[in-house]
Design a protein around this motif. Structure first.
Motif, PDB file in Angstrom:
ATOM      1  N   GLN A  62       0.683  -1.220   0.182  1.00  0.00           N
ATOM      2  CA  GLN A  62       0.063   0.002  -0.158  1.00  0.00           C
ATOM      3  C   GLN A  62       1.120   1.337  -0.030  1.00  0.00           C
ATOM      4  N   HIS A  63       0.803   2.119  -1.036  1.00  0.00           N
ATOM      5  CA  HIS A  63       1.363   3.322  -1.094  1.00  0.00           C
ATOM      6  C   HIS A  63       0.502   4.431  -1.093  1.00  0.00           C
ATOM      7  N   GLN A  64       1.036   5.568  -0.576  1.00  0.00           N
ATOM      8  CA  GLN A  64      -0.162   6.641  -0.455  1.00  0.00           C
ATOM      9  C   GLN A  64       0.696   7.972  -0.252  1.00  0.00           C
ATOM     10  N   GLY A  65       0.164   9.247  -0.667  1.00  0.00           N
ATOM     11  CA  GLY A  65       0.703  10.570  -0.098  1.00  0.00           C
ATOM     12  C   GLY A  65       0.208  11.440  -1.043  1.00  0.00           C
ATOM     13  N   VAL A  66       0.912  12.693  -0.813  1.00  0.00           N
ATOM     14  CA  VAL A  66       0.474  13.727  -2.057  1.00  0.00           C
ATOM     15  C   VAL A  66       1.330  13.735  -3.475  1.00  0.00           C
ATOM     16  N   VAL A  67       0.699  13.635  -4.295  1.00  0.00           N
ATOM     17  CA  VAL A  67       1.268  13.216  -5.712  1.00  0.00           C
ATOM     18  C   VAL A  67       2.090  14.450  -6.033  1.00  0.00           C
ATOM     19  N   THR A  68       3.608  14.093  -6.503  1.00  0.00           N
ATOM     20  CA  THR A  68       4.279  15.419  -6.905  1.00  0.00           C
ATOM     21  C   THR A  68       4.221  15.388  -8.566  1.00  0.00           C
ATOM     22  N   PRO A  69       4.597  16.319  -9.143  1.00  0.00           N
ATOM     23  CA  PRO A  69       4.343  16.285 -10.417  1.00  0.00           C
ATOM     24  C   PRO A  69       5.033  15.144 -11.466  1.00  0.00           C
ATOM     25  N   THR A  70       4.460  14.345 -12.001  1.00  0.00           N
ATOM     26  CA  THR A  70       4.691  13.140 -12.565  1.00  0.00           C
ATOM     27  C   THR A  70       4.956  13.195 -14.168  1.00  0.00           C
ATOM     28  N   PRO A  71       6.153  13.152 -14.568  1.00  0.00           N
ATOM     29  CA  PRO A  71       6.328  13.021 -16.091  1.00  0.00           C
ATOM     30  C   PRO A  71       5.724  12.054 -16.728  1.00  0.00           C
ATOM     31  N   LEU A  72       5.038  12.358 -17.840  1.00  0.00           N
ATOM     32  CA  LEU A  72       4.390  11.220 -18.561  1.00  0.00           C
ATOM     33  C   LEU A  72       5.395  10.279 -19.277  1.00  0.00           C
ATOM     34  N   ILE A  73       5.161   9.190 -19.272  1.00  0.00           N
ATOM     35  CA  ILE A  73       5.957   8.051 -20.136  1.00  0.00           C
ATOM     36  C   ILE A  73       5.703   7.977 -21.444  1.00  0.00           C
ATOM     37  N   ALA A  74       6.872   8.290 -22.350  1.00  0.00           N
ATOM     38  CA  ALA A  74       6.526   7.983 -23.972  1.00  0.00           C
ATOM     39  C   ALA A  74       6.402   6.598 -24.308  1.00  0.00           C
ATOM     40  N   GLN A  75       5.558   6.193 -25.263  1.00  0.00           N
ATOM     41  CA  GLN A  75       4.934   4.959 -25.674  1.00  0.00           C
ATOM     42  C   GLN A  75       5.812   4.452 -26.883  1.00  0.00           C
ATOM     43  N   PRO A  76       6.182   3.317 -26.831  1.00  0.00           N
ATOM     44  CA  PRO A  76       6.961   2.879 -28.017  1.00  0.00           C
ATOM     45  C   PRO A  76       6.129   2.860 -29.380  1.00  0.00           C
ATOM     46  N   ALA A  80       9.193   8.008  -5.516  1.00  0.00           N
ATOM     47  CA  ALA A  80       9.785   9.152  -6.218  1.00  0.00           C
ATOM     48  C   ALA A  80       8.839  10.041  -6.493  1.00  0.00           C
ATOM     49  N   ILE A  81       7.383   9.563  -6.597  1.00  0.00           N
ATOM     50  CA  ILE A  81       6.507  10.517  -7.202  1.00  0.00           C
ATOM     51  C   ILE A  81       5.728  10.688  -6.179  1.00  0.00           C
ATOM     52  N   GLY A  82       5.996  10.485  -4.832  1.00  0.00           N
ATOM     53  CA  GLY A  82       5.263  11.023  -3.401  1.00  0.00           C
ATOM     54  C   GLY A  82       4.245  10.062  -2.997  1.00  0.00           C
ATOM     55  N   LEU A  83       4.421   8.930  -3.421  1.00  0.00           N
ATOM     56  CA  LEU A  83       3.569   7.762  -2.956  1.00  0.00           C
ATOM     57  C   LEU A  83       4.499   6.484  -1.940  1.00  0.00           C
ATOM     58  N   VAL A  84       4.409   6.851  -1.022  1.00  0.00           N
ATOM     59  CA  VAL A  84       5.116   5.856   0.041  1.00  0.00           C
ATOM     60  C   VAL A  84       4.652   4.848   0.563  1.00  0.00           C
ATOM     61  N   GLU A  85       5.418   3.688   0.739  1.00  0.00           N
ATOM     62  CA  GLU A  85       4.969   2.643   1.503  1.00  0.00           C
ATOM     63  C   GLU A  85       4.514   2.564   2.892  1.00  0.00           C
ATOM     64  N   VAL A  86       3.191   2.342   3.097  1.00  0.00           N
ATOM     65  CA  VAL A  86       2.620   2.522   4.289  1.00  0.00           C
ATOM     66  C   VAL A  86       2.161   1.118   5.105  1.00  0.00           C
ATOM     67  N   ASP A  87       1.988   0.000   4.257  1.00  0.00           N
ATOM     68  CA  ASP A  87       1.392  -1.192   4.799  1.00  0.00           C
ATOM     69  C   ASP A  87       1.769  -2.328   3.711  1.00  0.00           C
ATOM     70  N   SER A  88       1.669  -3.568   4.128  1.00  0.00           N
ATOM     71  CA  SER A  88       1.998  -4.775   3.218  1.00  0.00           C
ATOM     72  C   SER A  88       1.254  -6.106   3.514  1.00  0.00           C
ATOM     73  N   PRO A  89       0.063  -5.930   3.466  1.00  0.00           N
ATOM     74  CA  PRO A  89      -0.945  -7.128   3.624  1.00  0.00           C
ATOM     75  C   PRO A  89      -0.423  -8.442   2.597  1.00  0.00           C
ATOM     76  N   THR A  90      -0.597  -9.344   3.109  1.00  0.00           N
ATOM     77  CA  THR A  90      -0.689 -10.611   2.481  1.00  0.00           C
ATOM     78  C   THR A  90      -1.644 -11.294   1.649  1.00  0.00           C
ATOM     79  N   THR A  91      -1.374 -11.634   0.406  1.00  0.00           N
ATOM     80  CA  THR A  91      -2.493 -12.049  -0.476  1.00  0.00           C
ATOM     81  C   THR A  91      -2.746 -13.673  -0.277  1.00  0.00           C
TER      82      THR A  91
END
Length: 292
Positions: free
Chosen positions: A133-147, A256-267
């Protein structure tokens, strides 16, 4: 100074019954006790597709559990909650037995907390993976170019069948009604096309403290990043959550885009393992921890 005695739980006054929409207010209060972020509207949306069970004493709901049947062979269970003041009294076990009744021939999926995992193991669930589980306030995120041959575009409501097919292949179970509901209510849904054929998709939805990105279905990690980056960019400056497959190795990029890990449940899964068609896309981010 002595501590207060634990609340009384009289087994002969405990009762299990089917959950109704009228119980959502008390169910939401229970999840708030555990500091789970669900809003009443989040409860309403998942309950619309669920069969629920509550444990109550003298009209007070002490515990909840929901199950979702997906087709004739699959199910998931979640929102298994016992009021903190009444934990350790066997209420969770009673809820699980009620939820699993009639699912003997189903593959049953759940996301286990650390506290709940021992009970689920005793009930026959096996570990098949994990979620981060990742969460936080998103920082500006560059788009990823497509092949060449690939493109990102908004989804149309007329593409429901294609999204349902992609989700069923990636999750290993059919969830047509859920995907229809999510597509209709999502603030944004983007499709990853290859030569005009949908190969993945992702949704941005209101949930909890802000927004959630999920589900995210993609053919590979780079496709998943492109979908997530597109929606994260739209939500820059706002609280955002995403629950990703632990095997996806997206943690550093999300942080790196502001979404840090806060939890890790098991599937965990009980029954036959989930089957994924050859060449199926991957479910990189789940819908919610409750539904999977």
């Amino acid at each position: 100074m002595s501590s207060s005695p634990p609340p009384d739980v009289a087994q002969d006054r405990l009762s299990l019954r089917a959950m109704t929409a009228a119980d959502i207010e008390q169910a939401h209060a229970l999840s708030a006790e555990l500091r789970w972020p669900h809003r009443p509207t989040d409860w309403e949306q998942v309950f619309a597709h669920a069969e629920g069970t509550v444990v109550e004493q003298d009209g007070q709901i002490l515990g909840t559990g929901l199950r979702w049947r997906w087709g004739t062979q699959h199910a998931s269970v979640g929102l298994i909650i016992v009021s903190p003041a009444y934990q350790g009294r066997g209420i969770g076990r009673q809820l699980m037995h009620a939820l699993l009744d009639g699912l003997e021939d189903h593959s049953v999926l759940l996301q286990a907390t650390e506290a709940g995992r021992p009970l689920y193991e005793k009930l026959g669930f096996d570990v098949v993976g994990g979620v981060r589980q990742h969460q936080g306030v998103v920082t500006p995120t560059p788009l990823i170019a497509q092949p060449p041959g690939w493109r990102m575009r908004p989804a149309g409501l007329n593409e429901l069948a294609a999204l349902q097919s992609l989700d069923a292949a990636a999750r290993g179970m059919p969830r047509s009604a859920l995907i229809e509901d999510l597509l209709a209510s999502a603030e944004a849904c983007v499709v990853l096309d290859h030569e005009q054929t949908p190969r993945g998709f992702a949704m941005l939805r209101r949930f909890g403290r802000g927004h959630v990105i999920g589900p995210v279905v993609a053919p590979d990690v780079e496709g998943a990043k492109a979908l997530i980056a597109h929606l994260a960019g739209q939500n820059t400056g706002h609280f955002t959550r995403i629950d990703v497959d632990a095997a996806a190795v997206l943690g550093d990029w999300l942080a790196a885009i502001g979404l840090v890990e806060v939890d890790s449940p098991t599937t965990m899964v009980r029954g036959k393992p989930l089957v994924y068609p050859e060449g199926a896309p991957t479910l990189f981010a789940i819908t919610t921890q409750a539904i999977g």
